[in-house]
Motif scaffolding. Structure first.
Motif, PDB file in Angstrom:
ATOM      1  N   ASN A  75       1.022  -1.153  -0.159  1.00 37.49           N
ATOM      2  CA  ASN A  75      -0.132   0.046   0.070  1.00 37.49           C
ATOM      3  C   ASN A  75       0.959   1.197   0.058  1.00 37.49           C
ATOM      4  OD1 ASN A  75      -2.252  -1.305  -0.150  1.00 37.49           O
ATOM      5  ND2 ASN A  75      -2.642  -1.502   2.208  1.00 37.49           N
ATOM      6  N   GLN A  76       1.902   1.251   0.617  1.00 39.56           N
ATOM      7  CA  GLN A  76       2.753   2.647   0.757  1.00 39.56           C
ATOM      8  C   GLN A  76       3.386   2.366  -0.604  1.00 39.56           C
ATOM      9  OE1 GLN A  76       6.532   2.237   3.078  1.00 39.56           O
ATOM     10  NE2 GLN A  76       5.935   4.211   4.034  1.00 39.56           N
ATOM     11  N   ALA A  77       3.925   1.416  -1.240  1.00 41.69           N
ATOM     12  CA  ALA A  77       4.864   1.733  -2.475  1.00 41.69           C
ATOM     13  C   ALA A  77       3.607   1.949  -3.365  1.00 41.69           C
ATOM     14  CB  ALA A  77       5.155   0.282  -2.736  1.00 41.69           C
ATOM     15  N   LYS A  78       2.387   1.546  -3.507  1.00 45.01           N
ATOM     16  CA  LYS A  78       1.294   2.149  -4.368  1.00 45.01           C
ATOM     17  C   LYS A  78       1.289   3.532  -4.242  1.00 45.01           C
ATOM     18  CE  LYS A  78      -1.320  -2.151  -5.063  1.00 45.01           C
ATOM     19  NZ  LYS A  78      -2.450  -2.810  -5.001  1.00 45.01           N
ATOM     20  N   PRO A  89      16.408   5.366  -9.956  1.00 47.29           N
ATOM     21  CA  PRO A  89      16.451   3.955 -10.129  1.00 47.29           C
ATOM     22  C   PRO A  89      16.671   3.098  -9.199  1.00 47.29           C
ATOM     23  CG  PRO A  89      17.745   5.259 -11.827  1.00 47.29           C
ATOM     24  CD  PRO A  89      17.392   6.074 -10.845  1.00 47.29           C
ATOM     25  N   ILE A  90      17.248   3.627  -8.060  1.00 37.54           N
ATOM     26  CA  ILE A  90      17.559   2.215  -6.715  1.00 37.54           C
ATOM     27  C   ILE A  90      15.929   2.231  -6.322  1.00 37.54           C
ATOM     28  CG2 ILE A  90      18.258   4.027  -5.320  1.00 37.54           C
ATOM     29  CD1 ILE A  90      19.209   0.328  -5.676  1.00 37.54           C
ATOM     30  N   ASP A  91      15.235   3.405  -6.177  1.00 38.31           N
ATOM     31  CA  ASP A  91      13.888   3.504  -5.614  1.00 38.31           C
ATOM     32  C   ASP A  91      12.942   2.719  -6.286  1.00 38.31           C
ATOM     33  OD1 ASP A  91      15.031   5.068  -3.605  1.00 38.31           O
ATOM     34  OD2 ASP A  91      14.426   7.239  -4.736  1.00 38.31           O
ATOM     35  N   GLN A  92      13.148   2.653  -7.599  1.00 40.73           N
ATOM     36  CA  GLN A  92      12.328   1.804  -8.507  1.00 40.73           C
ATOM     37  C   GLN A  92      12.485   0.347  -8.413  1.00 40.73           C
ATOM     38  OE1 GLN A  92      13.627   3.392 -12.286  1.00 40.73           O
ATOM     39  NE2 GLN A  92      11.761   4.643 -12.432  1.00 40.73           N
ATOM     40  N   PHE A  93      13.851  -0.035  -7.792  1.00 37.74           N
ATOM     41  CA  PHE A  93      14.161  -1.438  -7.567  1.00 37.74           C
ATOM     42  C   PHE A  93      13.577  -1.632  -6.302  1.00 37.74           C
ATOM     43  CE2 PHE A  93      17.121  -3.821  -4.667  1.00 37.74           C
ATOM     44  CZ  PHE A  93      16.964  -4.853  -5.327  1.00 37.74           C
ATOM     45  N   TYR A  94      13.557  -0.722  -5.424  1.00 33.62           N
ATOM     46  CA  TYR A  94      12.855  -1.201  -4.005  1.00 33.62           C
ATOM     47  C   TYR A  94      11.616  -1.501  -4.144  1.00 33.62           C
ATOM     48  CZ  TYR A  94      17.436   0.432  -2.111  1.00 33.62           C
ATOM     49  OH  TYR A  94      18.654   0.626  -1.444  1.00 33.62           O
ATOM     50  N   ALA A  95      11.114  -0.497  -4.853  1.00 36.79           N
ATOM     51  CA  ALA A  95       9.480  -0.635  -5.280  1.00 36.79           C
ATOM     52  C   ALA A  95       9.078  -1.814  -5.890  1.00 36.79           C
ATOM     53  CB  ALA A  95       8.870   0.979  -5.789  1.00 36.79           C
ATOM     54  N   ALA A  96       9.823  -2.242  -6.961  1.00 40.32           N
ATOM     55  CA  ALA A  96       9.663  -3.442  -7.641  1.00 40.32           C
ATOM     56  C   ALA A  96       9.681  -4.581  -6.592  1.00 40.32           C
ATOM     57  CB  ALA A  96      10.523  -3.550  -8.858  1.00 40.32           C
ATOM     58  N   PHE A  97      10.465  -4.607  -6.003  1.00 41.01           N
ATOM     59  CA  PHE A  97      10.630  -5.830  -5.012  1.00 41.01           C
ATOM     60  C   PHE A  97       9.286  -5.860  -4.149  1.00 41.01           C
ATOM     61  CE2 PHE A  97      12.812  -9.365  -3.543  1.00 41.01           C
ATOM     62  CZ  PHE A  97      14.133  -9.379  -4.077  1.00 41.01           C
ATOM     63  N   ILE A  98       8.924  -4.825  -3.639  1.00 39.71           N
ATOM     64  CA  ILE A  98       7.631  -4.799  -2.839  1.00 39.71           C
ATOM     65  C   ILE A  98       6.402  -5.261  -3.736  1.00 39.71           C
ATOM     66  CG2 ILE A  98       6.035  -3.330  -1.510  1.00 39.71           C
ATOM     67  CD1 ILE A  98       8.730  -1.696  -0.778  1.00 39.71           C
ATOM     68  N   PHE A  99       6.203  -4.717  -5.018  1.00 40.67           N
ATOM     69  CA  PHE A  99       5.210  -5.172  -5.691  1.00 40.67           C
ATOM     70  C   PHE A  99       5.270  -6.565  -6.164  1.00 40.67           C
ATOM     71  CE2 PHE A  99       4.561  -0.387  -6.508  1.00 40.67           C
ATOM     72  CZ  PHE A  99       3.154  -0.413  -6.700  1.00 40.67           C
ATOM     73  N   ASP A 107       0.081  -5.987 -10.070  1.00 40.95           N
ATOM     74  CA  ASP A 107       1.066  -5.631  -9.343  1.00 40.95           C
ATOM     75  C   ASP A 107       2.389  -6.166  -9.829  1.00 40.95           C
ATOM     76  OD1 ASP A 107      -0.462  -4.211  -7.651  1.00 40.95           O
ATOM     77  OD2 ASP A 107      -0.724  -5.867  -5.953  1.00 40.95           O
ATOM     78  N   TYR A 108       2.381  -7.489 -10.492  1.00 40.24           N
ATOM     79  CA  TYR A 108       3.505  -8.209 -11.149  1.00 40.24           C
ATOM     80  C   TYR A 108       3.844  -7.156 -12.210  1.00 40.24           C
ATOM     81  CZ  TYR A 108       2.209 -12.091  -8.082  1.00 40.24           C
ATOM     82  OH  TYR A 108       1.861 -12.991  -7.108  1.00 40.24           O
ATOM     83  N   GLU A 109       2.935  -6.969 -12.953  1.00 39.18           N
ATOM     84  CA  GLU A 109       3.023  -5.726 -14.098  1.00 39.18           C
ATOM     85  C   GLU A 109       3.771  -4.674 -13.822  1.00 39.18           C
ATOM     86  OE1 GLU A 109       0.966  -3.748 -17.958  1.00 39.18           O
ATOM     87  OE2 GLU A 109      -0.328  -4.370 -16.411  1.00 39.18           O
ATOM     88  N   THR A 110       3.347  -4.249 -12.691  1.00 36.42           N
ATOM     89  CA  THR A 110       3.952  -2.849 -12.103  1.00 36.42           C
ATOM     90  C   THR A 110       5.476  -3.053 -11.699  1.00 36.42           C
ATOM     91  OG1 THR A 110       2.050  -1.811 -11.400  1.00 36.42           O
ATOM     92  CG2 THR A 110       3.905  -0.981 -10.485  1.00 36.42           C
ATOM     93  N   ALA A 111       5.560  -4.328 -11.112  1.00 36.48           N
ATOM     94  CA  ALA A 111       6.929  -4.573 -10.592  1.00 36.48           C
ATOM     95  C   ALA A 111       8.008  -4.814 -11.787  1.00 36.48           C
ATOM     96  CB  ALA A 111       6.858  -6.169  -9.877  1.00 36.48           C
ATOM     97  N   LYS A 113       7.571  -3.339 -14.936  1.00 33.64           N
ATOM     98  CA  LYS A 113       8.032  -2.235 -15.364  1.00 33.64           C
ATOM     99  C   LYS A 113       9.021  -1.570 -14.612  1.00 33.64           C
ATOM    100  CE  LYS A 113       3.685  -1.843 -17.983  1.00 33.64           C
ATOM    101  NZ  LYS A 113       2.348  -0.968 -18.091  1.00 33.64           N
ATOM    102  N   LEU A 114       8.799  -1.434 -13.342  1.00 31.78           N
ATOM    103  CA  LEU A 114       9.689  -0.593 -12.262  1.00 31.78           C
ATOM    104  C   LEU A 114      11.087  -1.329 -12.498  1.00 31.78           C
ATOM    105  CD1 LEU A 114       7.477   0.120  -9.119  1.00 31.78           C
ATOM    106  CD2 LEU A 114       8.391   1.777 -10.846  1.00 31.78           C
ATOM    107  N   ALA A 115      11.280  -2.705 -12.136  1.00 31.97           N
ATOM    108  CA  ALA A 115      12.477  -3.572 -12.316  1.00 31.97           C
ATOM    109  C   ALA A 115      13.108  -2.979 -13.735  1.00 31.97           C
ATOM    110  CB  ALA A 115      12.165  -4.884 -12.038  1.00 31.97           C
ATOM    111  N   SER A 116      12.638  -3.169 -14.811  1.00 27.57           N
ATOM    112  CA  SER A 116      13.060  -2.987 -16.013  1.00 27.57           C
ATOM    113  C   SER A 116      13.538  -1.664 -16.049  1.00 27.57           C
ATOM    114  CB  SER A 116      12.077  -2.965 -17.080  1.00 27.57           C
ATOM    115  OG  SER A 116      12.511  -3.013 -18.354  1.00 27.57           O
TER     116      SER A 116
END
Length: 162
Positions: A75-78, A89-99, A107-111, A113-116
């Motif tokens: 919920n926080q990451a969303k 980019p490192i924040d995108q990685f952290y958020a992607a791991f949470i998603f 949520d997997y799709e968001t993960a 995209k963020l991880a990419s």
């Protein structure tokens, strides 16, 4: 036989039991931070996500709070992802791991995209975990839609007997 012969195994067993009990009774850290910068909040959520998965009690149904804690982090990451802030980019990685630790395809799709986006950042191209997450999040997204994995990261164990 001497008493000493039996006392050493008893001491070892007692130390093991004490270690198990202390691990099971140790409280979880707070799941999320409510203050601090976006980077600090995402990094903290990522670190607690990983720490929770290293605790034995997270895998014992009666003691586990993993699902509730994952929901708080998600919920926080969303909220952060929906904001107008551009994530580093490192924040995108952290958020992607949470998603990535969610339980639905969106949520997997968001993960993925963020991880990419994180994996394409020049300074993270040699970071093993960032590159792994890019592949794993994509595979998890594909599997959630009933499609084949591309990178074979979802660790399905099977044995074929001919």
């Amino acid at each position: 036989m001497s008493k000493r012969y039996f006392s050493i195994p008893i001491i070892i067993i007692a130390v093991c039991i004490f270690g198990l009990l202390s691990a099971l009774l140790r409280p979880y850290d707070t799941a999320i931070l409510d203050s601090g910068s976006t980077s600090e909040r995402l990094q903290y959520a990522y670190e607690t996500d990983q720490n929770d998965r290293r605790q034995l009690k997270s895998y014992i149904p009666y003691l586990s709070k993993l699902k509730e804690r994952d929901d708080l982090r998600l919920n926080q990451a969303k909220r952060i992802d929906e904001g107008t802030e551009d994530l580093k980019p490192i924040d995108q990685f952290y958020a992607a791991f949470i998603f990535h630790h969610s339980d639905n395809s969106n949520d997997y799709e968001t993960a993925s995209k963020l991880a990419s986006e994180a994996a394409n950042a020049r300074h993270l191209q040699d970071h093993y975990l960032v590159q792994w997450l890019n592949k794993a999040a994509y595979d998890r997204w594909m599997v959630s839609m009933g499609k084949a994995e591309k990178y074979n990261t979802q660790n399905k164990f099977s044995i074929e007997i001919d």
